[in-house]
Design an enzyme around this catalytic site. Sequence first.
Site, PDB file in Angstrom:
ATOM      1  N   TYR A  92      12.578   6.424  -1.963  1.00  0.00           N
ATOM      2  CA  TYR A  92      11.627   5.460  -3.308  1.00  0.00           C
ATOM      3  C   TYR A  92      10.949   6.459  -3.965  1.00  0.00           C
ATOM      4  CZ  TYR A  92       8.270   5.686   0.665  1.00  0.00           C
ATOM      5  OH  TYR A  92       6.927   5.607   1.027  1.00  0.00           O
TER       6      TYR A  92
ATOM      7  N   PHE B 257       2.500   6.005  -7.770  1.00  0.00           N
ATOM      8  CA  PHE B 257       1.371   6.491  -6.241  1.00  0.00           C
ATOM      9  C   PHE B 257       1.878   6.678  -4.863  1.00  0.00           C
ATOM     10  CE2 PHE B 257       2.944   2.109  -6.450  1.00  0.00           C
ATOM     11  CZ  PHE B 257       4.263   1.511  -5.721  1.00  0.00           C
ATOM     12  N   ASP B 258       3.087   6.798  -4.958  1.00  0.00           N
ATOM     13  CA  ASP B 258       4.166   7.745  -3.409  1.00  0.00           C
ATOM     14  C   ASP B 258       5.618   7.908  -3.673  1.00  0.00           C
ATOM     15  OD1 ASP B 258       3.795   8.486  -1.824  1.00  0.00           O
ATOM     16  OD2 ASP B 258       5.214   6.752  -0.316  1.00  0.00           O
TER      17      ASP B 258
ATOM     18  N   ILE C 252       6.471  -4.610   3.652  1.00  0.00           N
ATOM     19  CA  ILE C 252       6.540  -5.579   2.782  1.00  0.00           C
ATOM     20  C   ILE C 252       7.766  -6.192   2.736  1.00  0.00           C
ATOM     21  CG2 ILE C 252       4.350  -4.120   1.904  1.00  0.00           C
ATOM     22  CD1 ILE C 252       6.161  -3.633  -0.440  1.00  0.00           C
TER      23      ILE C 252
ATOM     24  N   TYR D 267       1.382  -6.440  -1.914  1.00  0.00           N
ATOM     25  CA  TYR D 267       0.296  -6.451  -0.938  1.00  0.00           C
ATOM     26  C   TYR D 267      -0.463  -7.000  -1.722  1.00  0.00           C
ATOM     27  CZ  TYR D 267       2.144  -2.157   0.615  1.00  0.00           C
ATOM     28  OH  TYR D 267       3.004  -1.071   0.801  1.00  0.00           O
TER      29      TYR D 267
ATOM     30  N   PHE E 128      10.040  -0.484  -7.224  1.00  0.00           N
ATOM     31  CA  PHE E 128      10.665   0.591  -6.141  1.00  0.00           C
ATOM     32  C   PHE E 128      11.895   1.101  -6.913  1.00  0.00           C
ATOM     33  CE2 PHE E 128       7.207  -1.066  -3.479  1.00  0.00           C
ATOM     34  CZ  PHE E 128       6.629  -0.116  -2.935  1.00  0.00           C
TER      35      PHE E 128
END
Length: 250
Positions: free
Chosen positions: A50, A67-68, A87, A113, A130
């Site tokens: 992802y 962010f990742d 999530i 979140y 994502f």
Amino acid sequence: MKLSCILFLGLSTVITVAENPVLRRAVYAGPKECDEIDKVKAGDKLGMHYTGTIDESSKTGDPGSKFDSTRDRDRVYEVTIGYGEVIDGWDEGLIGLCKGAQAILVIPPDKAYGAKGAGDIIPGDATLRFDVEVVSVSKPPPVSDLFIELDVDQDGVLTVEEIHAHFRRGDPHAEMPPDLMEKDDTNQDGVVSREEFEFGGPRMPKDMCHEMLFLHSQPNTVGLAIRWICERRDSPVEPKIEERKIEGEL
């Protein structure tokens, strides 16, 4: 903080969905149809890649900022889907994808979140995007046969002592549920036969059993009670489980 850690902050799966905004999904590469063995279901263990970014539609954060990404680490991420480990947007959005599929998930704040965000990298009320790839799909292990496990003398019935030994695995002083024999020993002969064990007593849908066994794997009072209810070979009537659907398409 990396997402591979903060994903575990997700709450349990929410089946009812908000009207606006909605979780959206689009498969852009790989199979859209596949055999059931390769289709993601609740309880499956996934190997996946992802990349997470702030979506262009987000009211907070820097749209497009990453962010990742597992791809940056060149390491497949493994997770069990559908049981609240991640999530809600993942627990719902990955269901139904095929092994090898690549898809975009756009996840609203209430399924990500929320107002709190996640650390310093995901602000509150952020809509996330994502880019996911399902690398592998492993089905949950079959439910074991607890009757054979407990029938120590192999005489085809479970005595009160054999059943009691099951509930004392976590605590040598534990007592078995007071109404167990009343519910499971249907002919009241003082033992539980194979037929009584499989078709008598309280029952739980198979999908729910997989989830509860996953969440309560420790040999405590709750975990042992769930094993007693769930670890039976077959349910005489398997209830129909309605599959959840994604509300929007990209």
